[in-house]
Design a protein around this motif. Structure first.
Motif, PDB file in Angstrom:
ATOM      1  N   VAL A  20       0.841  -1.206   0.000  1.00 64.65           N
ATOM      2  CA  VAL A  20       0.000   0.000   0.000  1.00 64.65           C
ATOM      3  C   VAL A  20       0.872   1.250   0.000  1.00 64.65           C
ATOM      4  CG1 VAL A  20      -1.690   1.324   1.338  1.00 64.65           C
ATOM      5  CG2 VAL A  20      -1.928  -1.156   1.139  1.00 64.65           C
ATOM      6  N   ALA A  21       1.939   1.229   0.806  1.00 59.07           N
ATOM      7  CA  ALA A  21       2.848   2.379   0.851  1.00 59.07           C
ATOM      8  C   ALA A  21       3.512   2.619  -0.497  1.00 59.07           C
ATOM      9  CB  ALA A  21       3.906   2.152   1.934  1.00 59.07           C
ATOM     10  N   TRP A  22       3.857   1.550  -1.197  1.00 63.34           N
ATOM     11  CA  TRP A  22       4.499   1.700  -2.513  1.00 63.34           C
ATOM     12  C   TRP A  22       3.530   2.312  -3.521  1.00 63.34           C
ATOM     13  CZ3 TRP A  22       3.617  -0.620  -7.369  1.00 63.34           C
ATOM     14  CH2 TRP A  22       4.615  -0.387  -8.316  1.00 63.34           C
ATOM     15  N   ILE A  23       2.272   1.892  -3.463  1.00 64.24           N
ATOM     16  CA  ILE A  23       1.274   2.413  -4.405  1.00 64.24           C
ATOM     17  C   ILE A  23       0.970   3.882  -4.126  1.00 64.24           C
ATOM     18  CG2 ILE A  23      -1.146   2.219  -5.134  1.00 64.24           C
ATOM     19  CD1 ILE A  23      -0.912  -0.803  -4.544  1.00 64.24           C
ATOM     20  N   THR A  24       0.848   4.237  -2.845  1.00 63.33           N
ATOM     21  CA  THR A  24       0.451   5.604  -2.496  1.00 63.33           C
ATOM     22  C   THR A  24       1.640   6.541  -2.352  1.00 63.33           C
ATOM     23  OG1 THR A  24       0.500   5.048  -0.124  1.00 63.33           O
ATOM     24  CG2 THR A  24      -1.593   4.794  -1.290  1.00 63.33           C
ATOM     25  N   GLY A  25       2.858   5.990  -2.326  1.00 62.16           N
ATOM     26  CA  GLY A  25       4.029   6.814  -2.050  1.00 62.16           C
ATOM     27  C   GLY A  25       4.772   7.290  -3.277  1.00 62.16           C
ATOM     28  N   ARG A  26       4.067   7.463  -4.391  1.00 62.52           N
ATOM     29  CA  ARG A  26       4.748   7.914  -5.611  1.00 62.52           C
ATOM     30  C   ARG A  26       5.298   9.333  -5.451  1.00 62.52           C
ATOM     31  NH1 ARG A  26       2.940   4.400  -9.699  1.00 62.52           N
ATOM     32  NH2 ARG A  26       2.568   2.402  -8.644  1.00 62.52           N
ATOM     33  N   SER A  27       4.588  10.155  -4.675  1.00 65.26           N
ATOM     34  CA  SER A  27       5.052  11.518  -4.427  1.00 65.26           C
ATOM     35  C   SER A  27       5.684  11.583  -3.046  1.00 65.26           C
ATOM     36  CB  SER A  27       3.887  12.512  -4.508  1.00 65.26           C
ATOM     37  OG  SER A  27       4.314  13.803  -4.121  1.00 65.26           O
ATOM     38  N   ASP A  28       6.917  12.072  -2.975  1.00 61.51           N
ATOM     39  CA  ASP A  28       7.587  12.161  -1.681  1.00 61.51           C
ATOM     40  C   ASP A  28       7.879  13.611  -1.300  1.00 61.51           C
ATOM     41  OD1 ASP A  28       9.495  12.695  -3.558  1.00 61.51           O
ATOM     42  OD2 ASP A  28      11.008  11.325  -2.745  1.00 61.51           O
ATOM     43  N   SER A  29       7.072  14.540  -1.804  1.00 66.05           N
ATOM     44  CA  SER A  29       7.236  15.943  -1.464  1.00 66.05           C
ATOM     45  C   SER A  29       6.778  16.201  -0.030  1.00 66.05           C
ATOM     46  CB  SER A  29       6.417  16.820  -2.418  1.00 66.05           C
ATOM     47  OG  SER A  29       5.031  16.596  -2.223  1.00 66.05           O
ATOM     48  N   ASN A  30       7.203  17.341   0.518  1.00 65.79           N
ATOM     49  CA  ASN A  30       6.766  17.689   1.866  1.00 65.79           C
ATOM     50  C   ASN A  30       5.260  17.925   1.921  1.00 65.79           C
ATOM     51  OD1 ASN A  30       9.283  17.447   2.939  1.00 65.79           O
ATOM     52  ND2 ASN A  30       9.695  19.634   3.138  1.00 65.79           N
ATOM     53  N   GLU A  31       4.686  18.458   0.850  1.00 64.23           N
ATOM     54  CA  GLU A  31       3.247  18.685   0.815  1.00 64.23           C
ATOM     55  C   GLU A  31       2.485  17.365   0.908  1.00 64.23           C
ATOM     56  OE1 GLU A  31      -0.375  20.860   0.470  1.00 64.23           O
ATOM     57  OE2 GLU A  31       1.670  21.390   1.042  1.00 64.23           O
ATOM     58  N   ALA A  32       3.003  16.329   0.243  1.00 67.88           N
ATOM     59  CA  ALA A  32       2.375  15.008   0.333  1.00 67.88           C
ATOM     60  C   ALA A  32       2.581  14.411   1.724  1.00 67.88           C
ATOM     61  CB  ALA A  32       2.963  14.075  -0.726  1.00 67.88           C
ATOM     62  N   PHE A  33       3.777  14.578   2.290  1.00 63.32           N
ATOM     63  CA  PHE A  33       4.083  14.010   3.602  1.00 63.32           C
ATOM     64  C   PHE A  33       3.262  14.677   4.695  1.00 63.32           C
ATOM     65  CE2 PHE A  33       6.283  13.547   7.592  1.00 63.32           C
ATOM     66  CZ  PHE A  33       6.805  12.268   7.561  1.00 63.32           C
ATOM     67  N   PHE A  34       3.192  16.012   4.681  1.00 61.71           N
ATOM     68  CA  PHE A  34       2.522  16.744   5.756  1.00 61.71           C
ATOM     69  C   PHE A  34       0.998  16.709   5.642  1.00 61.71           C
ATOM     70  CE2 PHE A  34       6.504  19.614   5.909  1.00 61.71           C
ATOM     71  CZ  PHE A  34       7.152  18.712   6.744  1.00 61.71           C
ATOM     72  N   LEU A  35       0.466  16.906   4.434  1.00 58.66           N
ATOM     73  CA  LEU A  35      -0.983  17.084   4.281  1.00 58.66           C
ATOM     74  C   LEU A  35      -1.588  16.256   3.154  1.00 58.66           C
ATOM     75  CD1 LEU A  35      -1.242  20.942   4.829  1.00 58.66           C
ATOM     76  CD2 LEU A  35      -1.910  19.152   6.421  1.00 58.66           C
ATOM     77  N   GLY A  36      -0.851  15.283   2.624  1.00 59.87           N
ATOM     78  CA  GLY A  36      -1.407  14.448   1.565  1.00 59.87           C
ATOM     79  C   GLY A  36      -1.847  15.249   0.347  1.00 59.87           C
ATOM     80  N   GLU A  37      -1.186  16.403   0.146  1.00 59.03           N
ATOM     81  CA  GLU A  37      -1.527  17.316  -0.951  1.00 59.03           C
ATOM     82  C   GLU A  37      -2.977  17.788  -0.879  1.00 59.03           C
ATOM     83  OE1 GLU A  37      -0.351  14.864  -4.263  1.00 59.03           O
ATOM     84  OE2 GLU A  37       1.658  15.766  -4.302  1.00 59.03           O
ATOM     85  N   SER A 340      -1.529   3.523  15.381  1.00 59.83           N
ATOM     86  CA  SER A 340      -1.276   4.644  16.286  1.00 59.83           C
ATOM     87  C   SER A 340       0.162   5.137  16.170  1.00 59.83           C
ATOM     88  CB  SER A 340      -1.564   4.209  17.730  1.00 59.83           C
ATOM     89  OG  SER A 340      -1.281   5.234  18.640  1.00 59.83           O
ATOM     90  N   ALA A 341       1.109   4.211  16.045  1.00 68.10           N
ATOM     91  CA  ALA A 341       2.525   4.585  16.004  1.00 68.10           C
ATOM     92  C   ALA A 341       2.886   5.317  14.724  1.00 68.10           C
ATOM     93  CB  ALA A 341       3.393   3.339  16.161  1.00 68.10           C
ATOM     94  N   ASP A 342       2.379   4.848  13.568  1.00 66.64           N
ATOM     95  CA  ASP A 342       2.750   5.516  12.310  1.00 66.64           C
ATOM     96  C   ASP A 342       2.198   6.934  12.265  1.00 66.64           C
ATOM     97  OD1 ASP A 342       0.035   5.129  11.741  1.00 66.64           O
ATOM     98  OD2 ASP A 342       0.382   3.513  10.312  1.00 66.64           O
ATOM     99  N   SER A 343       0.998   7.120  12.801  1.00 68.24           N
ATOM    100  CA  SER A 343       0.404   8.446  12.840  1.00 68.24           C
ATOM    101  C   SER A 343       1.187   9.379  13.756  1.00 68.24           C
ATOM    102  CB  SER A 343      -1.049   8.337  13.307  1.00 68.24           C
ATOM    103  OG  SER A 343      -1.668   9.592  13.332  1.00 68.24           O
ATOM    104  N   ALA A 344       1.591   8.874  14.922  1.00 64.89           N
ATOM    105  CA  ALA A 344       2.371   9.682  15.866  1.00 64.89           C
ATOM    106  C   ALA A 344       3.721  10.064  15.274  1.00 64.89           C
ATOM    107  CB  ALA A 344       2.563   8.910  17.170  1.00 64.89           C
ATOM    108  N   LEU A 345       4.381   9.122  14.617  1.00 66.31           N
ATOM    109  CA  LEU A 345       5.687   9.385  14.022  1.00 66.31           C
ATOM    110  C   LEU A 345       5.582  10.472  12.954  1.00 66.31           C
ATOM    111  CD1 LEU A 345       8.668   8.676  13.755  1.00 66.31           C
ATOM    112  CD2 LEU A 345       8.030   6.801  12.230  1.00 66.31           C
ATOM    113  N   THR A 346       4.546  10.404  12.136  1.00 66.56           N
ATOM    114  CA  THR A 346       4.352  11.402  11.085  1.00 66.56           C
ATOM    115  C   THR A 346       4.052  12.774  11.675  1.00 66.56           C
ATOM    116  OG1 THR A 346       3.502   9.693   9.589  1.00 66.56           O
ATOM    117  CG2 THR A 346       2.982  11.974   9.042  1.00 66.56           C
ATOM    118  N   ALA A 347       3.198  12.819  12.699  1.00 63.81           N
ATOM    119  CA  ALA A 347       2.830  14.093  13.318  1.00 63.81           C
ATOM    120  C   ALA A 347       4.022  14.728  14.035  1.00 63.81           C
ATOM    121  CB  ALA A 347       1.679  13.889  14.294  1.00 63.81           C
TER     122      ALA A 347
END
Length: 481
Positions: A20-37, A340-347
């Motif tokens: 799932v991460a490979w399919i959705t992770g085509r864009s690695d910009s900060n805008e995609a990382f922070f707010l999913g564009e 819970s952990a992946d969300s906390a790490l991203t935030a």
């Protein structure tokens, strides 16, 4: 049940997450990382937030708490929904109007620079300690009931767990985790239903008989109106549920970051309503499972562990409910813990980059490299804190650390309430001292009230903490021009 079977299931589970991460992770910009564009479908966000809210500790703790407080936790859950409505109508419009990446940026213009940095720092401290404590307890359960069979050292289990979370979040952050958390939330609820069904079959009940058993149990006590001194009194629980939701969802970058990734304010509000509705029956299922487990233990004279948190793991790992239940328990607890952990790490990465480092002022390439370094650094910090908890190896100390971390949400409540509902401007240089002093006063007040008055503060301490912060800010403030 073969240990290798469980290992294969865990491997397949994470392979799906990485896919799932490979399919959705085509864009690695900060805008995609922070707010999913800002393109996240609201219904996907809503499902994923259920998994984020229900950590691995919740998965094992909520059924066990029935032994001590029956089903009165539902009073708090009912308060949660009111809190979600308030967030949808008060906080989300503000965040979308200002087009925030980090919600604490609001404090910069309304409170002041030091107030902004203080609020963000309190979030960072509380989230990383709280998230690491929750993840530690889950890693400990997996180590005890699964990986000890292969003589895998605890440090390897901890590092591998964090590495897997880092692996599927480091490229696209929010853009990825809204989908992985949705998958994990579905797994979590499905495993919960399967475990309840297994307990029902062990008790030789049909669906109607199961519902009757739960409803007729003395543990099926939801409301407490008579004893005002009880921490379970309806007024305390209900009001605390409202404020807990406002603070730990509406003022928490972890939870709000997914909401801010929705396409519009209207979508974010629909997400909050749907999530609020769904969260109530899920918690009811956890408590119902606790009633069934205690009833089964009484019927068959099954000795229960001293700690309530160990009740569900004991039933799922001892063979009482059959060998296959261990698979469902393992998948359920992994789904709860890692959503819970992946969300906390991203935030945490987002808040540190935006609020502390201010990388939004940097050029895109440099900002991206900074974000990748911060994400790795926080992952390493997670491992170190988990290993520190393991070295302490004292449940009461860990609970105390977790409790102290919860105190840090009070100043955030005071800061935001002051900013939203007054027209005064605090003297910025005093704000950090007020925010540090307030939790210390609350901790002292709780100690003294237990020692000399026999009164134990519950969730209402959050309101006291926020009120003290608000009062300090008001006293050391001036009217805005």
């Amino acid at each position: 049940m073969s240990s290798y079977t469980i290992l294969i299931i865990i491997a397949v589970y994470f392979a799906i997450l990485l896919g799932v991460a490979w399919i959705t992770g085509r864009s690695d910009s900060n805008e995609a990382f922070f707010l999913g564009e800002r393109k996240s479908p609201w219904y996907i966000v809503s499902i994923g937030m259920i998994g984020t809210s229900l950590s691995g500790v919740t998965f094992v703790s909520v059924p066990g708490m029935v032994r001590s407080i029956d089903m009165t936790y539902m009073q708090t859950v009912l308060g949660f929904f009111v809190g979600y409505v308030l967030i949808a109508h008060v906080l989300l419009p503000l965040y979308y109007k200002l087009r925030l990446t980090s919600i604490y940026a609001y404090l910069d213009t309304r409170i002041g620079r030091r107030g902004y940095k203080t609020g963000a720092s309190f979030f960072l401290l509380s989230k990383i300690v709280g998230a690491a404590a929750r993840l530690y307890l889950v890693v400990l359960i997996l180590q005890t009931y699964v990986f000890d069979a292969w003589h895998v050292p605890f440090v390897v289990t901890a590092i591998l767990s964090i590495f897997l979370v880092w692996l599927y979040t480091f490229r696209s952050g929010v853009r990825t985790i809204i989908w992985t958390d949705t998958l994990q939330a579905i797994c979590l609820v499905a495993m919960l239903v399967v475990i309840i069904w297994q307990v029902k079959d062990r008790m030789e009940l049909d669906f109607v008989g199961m519902a009757r058993t739960i409803g007729e149990s003395p543990r099926f006590r939801i409301f407490e109106f008579s004893d005002w001194h009880s921490t379970q009194h309806f007024a305390k629980q209900f009001l605390s549920g409202i404020f807990i939701t406002i603070v730990m969802t509406g003022l928490d970058q972890d939870m709000m970051q997914k909401n801010l990734s929705c396409k519009s304010l209207r979508d974010a509000q629909k997400n909050m309503y749907t999530y609020g509705f769904a969260f109530t029956p899920v918690n009811f299922l956890f408590l119902s499972l606790g009633v069934l487990l205690l009833t089964l233990a009484e019927r068959e004279s099954i000795p229960l562990p001293a700690l309530s948190d160990d009740i569900l793991p004991m039933f799922c790992t001892s063979g009482i409910l059959g060998d296959s239940i261990l698979i469902f328990f393992t998948v359920g607890i992994i789904a709860a813990a890692f959503s819970s952990a992946d969300s906390a790490l991203t935030a945490l990465t987002t808040s540190f980059c935006v609020d502390i480092l201010g990388i939004e002022r940097e050029e895109a390439g440099k900002a991206k490299r900074t974000r990748l370094k911060v994400h790795l650094l926080i992952s390493v910090l997670f491992v170190l804190i988990i290993l520190a908890f393991k070295a302490v190896n004292n449940r009461s100390v860990i609970d105390a650390i977790y409790m102290i971390a919860s105190y840090t949400y009070g100043p955030l409540l005071g800061l935001f309430v002051f900013g939203l509902f007054t027209r005064r401007k605090p003297i910025d240089r005093y704000v950090p001292y007020i925010c540090v002093l307030s939790p210390l006063v609350c901790f002292t007040l709780d100690y003294l009230s237990q020692r000399y008055a026999g009164y134990t503060f519950g969730y209402e301490m959050l309101m006291v903490n926020g009120g003290l912060t608000f009062g300090g800010l008001y006293l050391l403030s001036e009217r805005k021009s």
